[in-house]
Scaffold this active site. Structure first.
Site, PDB file in Angstrom:
ATOM      1  N   GLY A 179      23.916 -39.038 -86.553  1.00 39.32           N
ATOM      2  CA  GLY A 179      22.529 -38.783 -86.194  1.00 39.32           C
ATOM      3  C   GLY A 179      21.568 -39.715 -86.899  1.00 39.32           C
ATOM      4  O   GLY A 179      20.367 -39.697 -86.646  1.00 39.32           O
ATOM      5  N   ILE A 220      14.445 -53.270 -94.321  1.00 35.64           N
ATOM      6  CA  ILE A 220      14.591 -52.156 -93.382  1.00 35.64           C
ATOM      7  C   ILE A 220      15.110 -52.716 -92.053  1.00 35.64           C
ATOM      8  O   ILE A 220      14.514 -53.629 -91.471  1.00 35.64           O
ATOM      9  CB  ILE A 220      13.245 -51.433 -93.215  1.00 35.64           C
ATOM     10  CG1 ILE A 220      12.856 -50.732 -94.526  1.00 35.64           C
ATOM     11  CG2 ILE A 220      13.299 -50.429 -92.059  1.00 35.64           C
ATOM     12  CD1 ILE A 220      13.835 -49.681 -95.015  1.00 35.64           C
ATOM     13  N   LEU A 221      16.223 -52.185 -91.572  1.00 34.87           N
ATOM     14  CA  LEU A 221      16.925 -52.791 -90.427  1.00 34.87           C
ATOM     15  C   LEU A 221      16.411 -52.317 -89.077  1.00 34.87           C
ATOM     16  O   LEU A 221      16.604 -52.992 -88.067  1.00 34.87           O
ATOM     17  CB  LEU A 221      18.428 -52.511 -90.539  1.00 34.87           C
ATOM     18  CG  LEU A 221      19.084 -53.109 -91.802  1.00 34.87           C
ATOM     19  CD1 LEU A 221      20.543 -52.681 -91.891  1.00 34.87           C
ATOM     20  CD2 LEU A 221      18.963 -54.624 -91.805  1.00 34.87           C
ATOM     21  N   GLN A 274      14.979 -41.363 -90.772  1.00 32.96           N
ATOM     22  CA  GLN A 274      15.812 -41.019 -91.923  1.00 32.96           C
ATOM     23  C   GLN A 274      14.951 -40.556 -93.097  1.00 32.96           C
ATOM     24  O   GLN A 274      15.238 -39.553 -93.733  1.00 32.96           O
ATOM     25  CB  GLN A 274      16.648 -42.227 -92.351  1.00 32.96           C
ATOM     26  CG  GLN A 274      17.889 -42.441 -91.528  1.00 32.96           C
ATOM     27  CD  GLN A 274      18.916 -41.365 -91.798  1.00 32.96           C
ATOM     28  OE1 GLN A 274      18.816 -40.254 -91.290  1.00 32.96           O
ATOM     29  NE2 GLN A 274      19.910 -41.666 -92.602  1.00 32.96           N
ATOM     30  N   GLY A 316      20.876 -48.477 -98.782  1.00 34.82           N
ATOM     31  CA  GLY A 316      21.008 -47.225 -98.052  1.00 34.82           C
ATOM     32  C   GLY A 316      19.700 -46.452 -98.091  1.00 34.82           C
ATOM     33  O   GLY A 316      18.944 -46.525 -99.051  1.00 34.82           O
ATOM     34  N   GLY A 362      19.709 -43.069 -96.532  1.00 38.66           N
ATOM     35  CA  GLY A 362      19.995 -41.712 -96.063  1.00 38.66           C
ATOM     36  C   GLY A 362      19.587 -40.633 -97.035  1.00 38.66           C
ATOM     37  O   GLY A 362      19.160 -39.555 -96.649  1.00 38.66           O
ATOM     38  N   GLU A 363      19.743 -40.905 -98.316  1.00 37.72           N
ATOM     39  CA  GLU A 363      19.590 -39.815 -99.278  1.00 37.72           C
ATOM     40  C   GLU A 363      18.317 -39.897-100.105  1.00 37.72           C
ATOM     41  O   GLU A 363      17.859 -38.892-100.638  1.00 37.72           O
ATOM     42  CB  GLU A 363      20.835 -39.749-100.174  1.00 37.72           C
ATOM     43  CG  GLU A 363      22.030 -39.342 -99.313  1.00 37.72           C
ATOM     44  CD  GLU A 363      23.356 -39.326-100.026  1.00 37.72           C
ATOM     45  OE1 GLU A 363      23.640 -38.326-100.674  1.00 37.72           O
ATOM     46  OE2 GLU A 363      24.121 -40.296 -99.904  1.00 37.72           O
TER      47      GLU A 363
HETATM   48 MO1  MOS Z   1      26.077 -37.576 -98.761  1.00 41.13          MO
HETATM   49  S1  MOS Z   1      25.749 -35.921 -99.932  1.00 41.13           S
HETATM   50  O1  MOS Z   1      26.994 -38.593 -99.784  1.00 41.13           O
HETATM   51  O2  MOS Z   1      26.856 -37.150 -97.364  1.00 41.13           O
END
Ligand code: MOS
Length: 772
Positions: free
Chosen positions: A500, A660-661, A669, A732, A734-735
């Site tokens: 996603g 940023i891609l 995200q 990254g 995502g987090e």
């Molecule tokens: Mo993440 S908590 O490394 O999916």
């Protein structure tokens, strides 16, 4: 480039130089970090968007198999002991039932290989799966029913009766804390620089505070599910997972098979956040399928996810900072204890932000672990940073008020010039820019530093901010295959994942850009354990991992193409580092008229296609540099002066995450991470009954996550400064979005009300109790 009806045509006319390309020590940056290309950074819409909104995307629980039966799990209701009786007779006689599996008839299986214990180990918990009558946690599966429909399976499961011989369990954090042991997360969770306690005691200004964060659970839109079948000794698994290769290897290990005998696909994953690794339901479904000789679908209910899949564990954190009058930190202490089991290895490493965010003369960091009898906890979005940044960034805010320095200024005064604990240089760190740009855009100057100074009717209004951080990582094992066909179409095969976040779209952009092809001439094939590479969609590392692998495979491809081009080509005699990809072919970089299309090269060589596979180099960049994403989170809240109800009225995330891609998907995200952070700040809490060790709110009705009414417009900006030491210059993303949010909200609530809540979530009862 242009976007017409969802189809993107890039005008990638400029050749992308192939080399020198090394981003590693002593090498040159990946040329794709350049800004002047068409596709990198472009806000391309999701290539799989239409499939998803029309329902055509097939998720794990959508797969149909001939003769398939449905699984339902019965869960233990005690935390520790053994099954005294387990009566399955009524279930066995219920309509549609094909099999009832318990420890009495389950096949013998090896314990699941625990995540991080080897390269492809995938299990969140290494306790035996239904191998004896022992109960290890409240909610452990004690029986599995297979039946012709899900309803029949659930009905039969409800007829199973168990009695227990109960043993004394440790389910209370306070009790477990007295036997705490040092935590380890792929290495020590301790740092000591100088004598931080002595420096604290001698400091002119100090804070020494305790912060608490609760158990939490992941709530992906798609609950965990798998549809699987045996074909002789081969196991075919359609799963939702963050690691197809990890799953195949681990299931093979458990069932005594070769890795090649297990085939895992996961073309779509409806959110994961760390939870979609290997848990007991996979093992049980595969075992039952073997016993019943039928394909099996196991789709956990929301309650099932809470019983079988670990969440984030609880923490108790001490943050103490000693500073002099100019704000300079003499001492930074971040220590504490987390709840855990002896059967997993995720000790919620909350000290990680303190390792890198601030320059301090002395540092003491330590995570202790208290063992409980409970389901193993696991990775949950930004494990460590999400809750560690809450404590650290609240303490900075509290200290700033004590000294009388603006909290942003206090952070900037303690900006380190190298990694404060490892001593390594930062590869790319622009946190101060992120703080300054964010403050300006958010209107930080309008904030009144006096708590409770701004009121509109019943509503108290305040602003808070916090720094955000999450590491750049690239795990070993990245590999990819690129196949270029004579019609000029490229296919990349890589065992990566689309959960996603937009990976399939972004990596199609990256590949198209490298090859000089339009987007619709590139296919990214992923989510299949038969593809090359060990590419975990975790640790926010997948973008770098795929990027490094595709970069290596592209280099191989160009060498191969130049060989095939031979002496009759305009490219004759050129070396790979003299050419670049453009307009569906290769050209000499400084003489672009010397070019030949891919189709022409393959036609002359009488080839239908050319296919190459290559491995990414080992991730030495992270041993040379301290590599991290950074950010600054800004929050405005309105707190009702009578009811304590908190409404987040404005939010801004200002990020520094390299190049940023894809601007559109990156924004999604960041926004998703921030929304999860708002949940962490204000509502998320797994109600773990400390007497029984049972999760009491395993449903979205009782476990609250933000809904639309809880989320304001979220404004986002980023520095977009490429990291020369990362593939594509990208980190990254995502987090990092969830990190710092808890503190930004808590600091805003303090600024609004003068009430400091140091325990998450900040619910209205905690404010009202403070006001009473
Ligand atoms: Mo993440 S908590 O490394 O999916």
């Amino acid at each position: 480039m242009s976007i017409v009806g969802g189809s993107v045509q890039a005008e990638a006319k400029l050749p992308v130089p192939l080399g020198p390309e090394s981003w590693e020590p002593e090498g040159e940056p990946d040329p794709l970090i350049r800004h002047d290309q068409g596709l990198i950074g472009a806000p391309v819409s999701r290539l799989d968007g239409a499939l998803k909104v029309t329902g055509a995307a097939r998720f794990a629980a959508d797969v149909q198999m001939e003769g398939m039966v449905y699984a339902s799990l019965a869960f233990s209701t005690i935390a520790k002991g053994r099954l005294a009786t387990l009566d399955t007779s009524a279930a066995e006689g219920a309509p549609g039932v094909v099999l009832v599996m318990t420890h009495r008839n389950a096949p013998r299986m090896k314990a699941a290989p625990l995540f991080l214990t080897s390269g492809k180990a995938a299990a969140g918990d290494d306790r035996p799966v239904m191998q004896d009558d022992r109960v290890h946690w409240n909610g452990q599966p004690i029986a599995l029913v297979l039946a012709g429909t899900q309803e029949q399976a659930d009905d039969a499961r409800s007829l199973i009766r168990a009695t227990y011989e109960i043993e004394e369990a440790t389910t209370a954090f306070e009790k477990a804390k007295s036997h705490a042991r040092p935590g380890s997360f792929g290495g020590d969770l301790r740092n000591e620089v100088g004598d931080a306690e002595a420096a604290l005691a001698a400091a002119l200004y100090r804070v020494d505070l305790t912060y608490l964060t609760p158990y939490q659970n992941h709530n992906a839109i798609e609950p965990h599910a798998a549809t699987l079948a045996w074909d002789g000794d081969e196991l075919i698994v359609h799963d939702c997972t963050q690691g197809v290769t990890h799953m195949a290897w681990s299931l093979a290990d458990i069932f005594g098979l070769e890795e090649e005998q297990v085939h895992v696909t996961a073309p779509f994953v409806g959110g994961a956040f760390g939870s979609k690794t290997l848990w007991q339901h996979h093992v049980l479904a595969a075992a039952a399928s073997r016993l019943a000789r039928r394909p099996v679908r196991i789709a956990l209910s929301r309650e099932g996810v809470y019983r079988v899949v670990g969440g984030r564990t609880a923490t108790e954190q001490r943050v103490a900072i000693g500073a002099q009058a100019d704000g300079h930190f003499h001492s930074l202490i971040h220590t504490g204890t987390v709840a855990m089991t002896r059967h997993n290895n995720v000790p919620e490493p909350f000290i990680l932000p303190a390792r890198r965010l601030y320059a301090a003369d002395s540092v003491k960091l330590d995570v202790q672990v208290a063992d409980l009898d409970m389901l193993a906890n696991t990775f949950m979005r930004a494990p460590g940073e999400a809750v560690g940044s809450f404590a650290l960034e609240c303490a900075i805010d509290e200290l700033s008020e004590r000294i009388g320095i603006d909290p942003i200024e206090l952070r900037i005064r303690n900006e380190p010039d190298k990694d404060p604990t490892s001593g390594r240089p930062f590869s790319s760190r622009h946190l101060v820019e992120a703080l300054r740009l964010g403050a300006e855009r958010f209107g930080w100057d309008n904030r009144d530093p006096r708590p409770g100074a701004r009121r509109e009717g019943e509503w108290l209004i305040g602003m808070g901010c916090a720094s955000a951080t999450y590491p750049y990582q690239r795990f070993p094992g990245g590999a990819a295959r690129i196949t270029l066909s004579k019609d000029g179409h490229a296919t990349v095969e890589i065992a990566a994942h689309e959960m996603g976040m937009g990976t399939a779209t972004v990596q199609t952009q990256v590949t198209a850009e490298r090859l000089g092809l339009p987007l619709d001439q590139v296919t990214l094939a992923y989510g299949n354990s038969s593809y090359p590479g060990v590419v975990l969609a975790g640790g926010s590392q997948q973008t770098a991992s795929i990027g490094g692998a595709v970069l290596a495979a592209h280099r191989e491809l160009v060498s191969e193409l130049l060989k095939l081009a031979g002496s009759d080509s305009p490219l004759a005699g050129l070396e790979p580092n003299e050419v670049g990809g453009t307009d569906g072919g290769l050209c000499k970089l400084d003489e672009p008229e010397r070019r030949e299309s891919y189709a022409s090269i393959l036609a002359r060589a009488q080839r239908d296609e050319v296919s190459v596979e290559a491995s990414a180099p080992p991730p030495v960049e992270t041993t040379e540099w301290s590599m991290h994403s950074f950010g600054a989170q800004f929050c405005e809240v309105r707190v009702n002066a009578f009811t304590g109800e908190t409404r987040v009225s404005r939010f801004l995330g200002s990020f520094d995450c390299g190049r940023i891609l894809n601007a559109k998907l990156a924004a999604s995200q960041f926004r998703g991470g921030i929304i999860m952070g708002l949940g962490l700040a204000l509502m998320e809490e797994t109600q773990f009954d400390e007497r029984k060790g049972r999760v009491m709110n395993p449903s979205l009705a009782e476990y609250h996550i933000p809904v639309h009414m809880d989320v304001p417009e979220i404004d986002l900006i980023w520095t977009d400064i490429p990291d020369p030491h990362a593939p594509m210059g990208a980190h990254g993303i995502g987090e990092i979005g969830i990190t710092g949010v808890g503190a930004a909200v808590a600091n805003a609530i303090y600024n609004a009300t003068g009430t400091r809540v140091r325990e998450l979530p900040i619910t209205l009862d905690k404010l009202l109790a403070a006001w009473a």
